[in-house]
Design a protein around this motif. Structure first.
Motif, PDB file in Angstrom:
ATOM      1  N   LEU A  92       0.864  -1.181   0.000  1.00 58.05           N
ATOM      2  CA  LEU A  92       0.000   0.000   0.000  1.00 58.05           C
ATOM      3  C   LEU A  92       0.900   1.230   0.000  1.00 58.05           C
ATOM      4  O   LEU A  92       1.586   1.519   0.980  1.00 58.05           O
ATOM      5  N   MET A  93       0.895   1.929  -1.129  1.00 60.41           N
ATOM      6  CA  MET A  93       1.750   3.099  -1.279  1.00 60.41           C
ATOM      7  C   MET A  93       1.167   4.277  -0.499  1.00 60.41           C
ATOM      8  O   MET A  93      -0.047   4.524  -0.522  1.00 60.41           O
ATOM      9  N   ASN A  94       2.020   4.975   0.212  1.00 57.69           N
ATOM     10  CA  ASN A  94       1.570   6.122   0.988  1.00 57.69           C
ATOM     11  C   ASN A  94       0.944   7.179   0.087  1.00 57.69           C
ATOM     12  O   ASN A  94       1.324   7.322  -1.086  1.00 57.69           O
ATOM     13  N   PRO A  95      -0.023   7.923   0.612  1.00 56.64           N
ATOM     14  CA  PRO A  95      -0.702   8.929  -0.221  1.00 56.64           C
ATOM     15  C   PRO A  95       0.265  10.020  -0.659  1.00 56.64           C
ATOM     16  O   PRO A  95       1.276  10.279   0.009  1.00 56.64           O
ATOM     17  N   PRO A  96      -0.026  10.672  -1.776  1.00 53.54           N
ATOM     18  CA  PRO A  96       0.880  11.718  -2.273  1.00 53.54           C
ATOM     19  C   PRO A  96       0.787  12.974  -1.426  1.00 53.54           C
ATOM     20  O   PRO A  96      -0.143  13.175  -0.647  1.00 53.54           O
ATOM     21  N   ALA A  97       1.778  13.793  -1.596  1.00 51.59           N
ATOM     22  CA  ALA A  97       1.735  15.098  -0.932  1.00 51.59           C
ATOM     23  C   ALA A  97       0.601  15.929  -1.537  1.00 51.59           C
ATOM     24  O   ALA A  97       0.146  15.688  -2.655  1.00 51.59           O
ATOM     25  N   THR A  98       0.163  16.893  -0.784  1.00 51.06           N
ATOM     26  CA  THR A  98      -0.945  17.720  -1.247  1.00 51.06           C
ATOM     27  C   THR A  98      -0.546  18.469  -2.505  1.00 51.06           C
ATOM     28  O   THR A  98       0.492  19.146  -2.555  1.00 51.06           O
ATOM     29  N   LEU A  99      -1.352  18.323  -3.543  1.00 53.80           N
ATOM     30  CA  LEU A  99      -1.059  18.996  -4.808  1.00 53.80           C
ATOM     31  C   LEU A  99      -1.477  20.461  -4.729  1.00 53.80           C
ATOM     32  O   LEU A  99      -2.378  20.834  -3.958  1.00 53.80           O
ATOM     33  N   PRO A 100      -0.849  21.306  -5.510  1.00 55.38           N
ATOM     34  CA  PRO A 100      -1.270  22.714  -5.519  1.00 55.38           C
ATOM     35  C   PRO A 100      -2.688  22.816  -6.044  1.00 55.38           C
ATOM     36  O   PRO A 100      -3.125  22.022  -6.880  1.00 55.38           O
ATOM     37  N   PRO A 101      -3.441  23.786  -5.563  1.00 57.13           N
ATOM     38  CA  PRO A 101      -4.843  23.909  -5.985  1.00 57.13           C
ATOM     39  C   PRO A 101      -4.946  24.329  -7.442  1.00 57.13           C
ATOM     40  O   PRO A 101      -4.005  24.872  -8.035  1.00 57.13           O
ATOM     41  N   TYR A 102      -6.111  24.038  -8.020  1.00 62.57           N
ATOM     42  CA  TYR A 102      -6.364  24.482  -9.380  1.00 62.57           C
ATOM     43  C   TYR A 102      -6.384  26.016  -9.425  1.00 62.57           C
ATOM     44  O   TYR A 102      -6.807  26.677  -8.463  1.00 62.57           O
ATOM     45  N   PRO A 103      -5.906  26.577 -10.506  1.00 58.56           N
ATOM     46  CA  PRO A 103      -5.956  28.052 -10.601  1.00 58.56           C
ATOM     47  C   PRO A 103      -7.398  28.535 -10.597  1.00 58.56           C
ATOM     48  O   PRO A 103      -8.288  27.885 -11.149  1.00 58.56           O
ATOM     49  N   GLU A 104      -7.581  29.639  -9.950  1.00 54.07           N
ATOM     50  CA  GLU A 104      -8.930  30.190  -9.878  1.00 54.07           C
ATOM     51  C   GLU A 104      -9.372  30.690 -11.257  1.00 54.07           C
ATOM     52  O   GLU A 104      -8.584  31.252 -12.017  1.00 54.07           O
ATOM     53  N   THR A 105     -10.620  30.463 -11.509  1.00 55.10           N
ATOM     54  CA  THR A 105     -11.168  30.905 -12.793  1.00 55.10           C
ATOM     55  C   THR A 105     -11.510  32.389 -12.701  1.00 55.10           C
ATOM     56  O   THR A 105     -12.217  32.826 -11.782  1.00 55.10           O
ATOM     57  N   SER A 106     -10.932  33.125 -13.627  1.00 60.46           N
ATOM     58  CA  SER A 106     -11.208  34.564 -13.620  1.00 60.46           C
ATOM     59  C   SER A 106     -12.651  34.816 -14.031  1.00 60.46           C
ATOM     60  O   SER A 106     -13.190  34.110 -14.892  1.00 60.46           O
ATOM     61  N   PRO A 107     -13.299  35.769 -13.429  1.00 55.48           N
ATOM     62  CA  PRO A 107     -14.698  36.044 -13.790  1.00 55.48           C
ATOM     63  C   PRO A 107     -14.813  36.507 -15.238  1.00 55.48           C
ATOM     64  O   PRO A 107     -13.942  37.171 -15.766  1.00 55.48           O
ATOM     65  N   THR A 108     -15.868  36.118 -15.842  1.00 52.53           N
ATOM     66  CA  THR A 108     -16.102  36.504 -17.246  1.00 52.53           C
ATOM     67  C   THR A 108     -16.416  38.000 -17.319  1.00 52.53           C
ATOM     68  O   THR A 108     -17.315  38.485 -16.608  1.00 52.53           O
ATOM     69  N   PRO A 109     -15.655  38.758 -18.111  1.00 56.08           N
ATOM     70  CA  PRO A 109     -15.915  40.195 -18.180  1.00 56.08           C
ATOM     71  C   PRO A 109     -17.277  40.477 -18.792  1.00 56.08           C
ATOM     72  O   PRO A 109     -17.726  39.801 -19.714  1.00 56.08           O
ATOM     73  N   LYS A 110     -17.944  41.443 -18.222  1.00 56.26           N
ATOM     74  CA  LYS A 110     -19.267  41.813 -18.730  1.00 56.26           C
ATOM     75  C   LYS A 110     -19.121  42.653 -20.000  1.00 56.26           C
ATOM     76  O   LYS A 110     -18.196  43.453 -20.138  1.00 56.26           O
ATOM     77  N   PRO A 111     -20.011  42.456 -20.921  1.00 60.55           N
ATOM     78  CA  PRO A 111     -19.953  43.267 -22.164  1.00 60.55           C
ATOM     79  C   PRO A 111     -20.158  44.734 -21.857  1.00 60.55           C
ATOM     80  O   PRO A 111     -20.868  45.109 -20.920  1.00 60.55           O
ATOM     81  N   LYS A 112     -19.467  45.553 -22.625  1.00 58.31           N
ATOM     82  CA  LYS A 112     -19.586  46.990 -22.434  1.00 58.31           C
ATOM     83  C   LYS A 112     -20.987  47.457 -22.844  1.00 58.31           C
ATOM     84  O   LYS A 112     -21.611  46.900 -23.715  1.00 58.31           O
ATOM     85  N   GLY A 113     -21.410  48.489 -22.207  1.00 56.89           N
ATOM     86  CA  GLY A 113     -22.706  49.058 -22.511  1.00 56.89           C
ATOM     87  C   GLY A 113     -23.802  48.554 -21.591  1.00 56.89           C
ATOM     88  O   GLY A 113     -24.957  48.931 -21.735  1.00 56.89           O
TER      89      GLY A 113
END
Length: 294
Positions: free
Chosen positions: A272-293
């Protein structure tokens, strides 16, 4: 004529006279036989004449003795044969146990060598029994929470990946084999690094690579190793070897079957292989820019 015979011939000798005559004759015969062997020939002839009578007289006794000896010997032979048979069975059992121990020791040595070459530390666990689900492919091992086992740990042997820990109890853990229906492992072809996923299709069935186009560069004999992109299986662990590739005209996908490299239904011990070290988190998703106007 009888009236004119002497009295001697009518009455014969007196008893005392008879005793003296026969006694003298006996003594003479004894002395003559003792010193001159006068009666040896007579005894030989008499013994020849009496032998049939002696044989007839002693035959029942001899037959009874021989029968008793035969039965006793048969009883001894049966007991001896039974003892030898028991000893033979015991020796065969000991030989089989010795052979099993030799195979088990060889497997343990192979596991020890394999653990030394793994990227993570591992623990030796003993297989207790199969899982309760008769349609699944799971094993129960003798290590649990008290031994530091956690869900998601990888189970392997000296040849490759066996499965993954899916349930942990205080004293035991349940390992899902890679042959379990629906279980999937991210892999890549060792020859050309082509990434794919291998699926289990049942305990007694081969593994499958699905959703691969017919023109994919994969062929029989290719070794599949873990790709490591899932963050659970470390990269480079042997998983399976491609046994058959069928490309049917008009089919959107090739039919690819693989044979596990690990002895998933063999042996009594796993790593039984020991669990891996904690992986870095997924990059945060940038909010979708709102259309101008707006």
């Amino acid at each position: 004529m009888q009236a004119t015979q002497p009295t001697f011939f009518k009455q014969g000798p007196k008893p005392l006279t008879r005793v003296l005559i026969f006694s003298t004759l006996s003594v003479a015969l004894l002395v003559g036989d003792a010193y001159y062997q006068m009666l040896s020939r007579v005894r030989e002839q008499i013994s020849v004449l009496l032998y049939p009578l002696q044989w007839v007289a002693t035959a029942p006794v001899n037959a009874a003795l021989e029968a008793s000896s035969f039965l006793q010997r048969q009883t001894e032979l049966i007991a001896e044969n039974r003892q030898l048979n028991d000893e033979r069975l015991l020796a065969q059992g000991q030989a089989m146990r010795l052979k099993a121990l030799e195979a088990e020791n060889a497997h343990l040595r192979a596991l020890k060598q394999a653990s030394e070459h793994q990227p993570r530390q591992s623990q030796l666990s003993k297989i207790l029994y199969n899982g309760r689900d008769p349609f699944g492919a799971k094993l129960v091992v003798d290590l649990g929470e008290r031994a530091g086992v956690k869900e998601g740990q990888i189970a392997l042997d000296a040849s490759g990946v066996v499965g993954q820990v899916v349930r942990v109890q205080p004293m035991t853990s349940e390992v899902r084999l890679i042959s379990d229906r629906g279980h999937m492992v991210p892999v890549m072809v060792e020859r050309n690094q082509l990434r794919t996923v291998v699926y289990g299709s049942g305990r007694q069935n081969l593994l499958e690579v699905r959703n691969m186009p017919p023109n994919a560069d994969i062929k029989a004999g290719d070794v599949l190793i873990t790709s490591g992109i899932d963050g659970i299986y470390p990269p480079g662990l042997p998983v399976a070897v491609v046994s058959k590739v069928e490309r049917t005209a008009g089919s959107a996908f090739a039919r690819i079957q693989c044979k596990p490299l690990a002895g998933i239904d063999q042996h009594r011990f796993l790593l039984l292989m020991n669990p891996p070290a904690t992986l870095p988190p997924y990059p945060e998703t940038s909010p979708t820019p709102k259309p101008k106007g707006h």
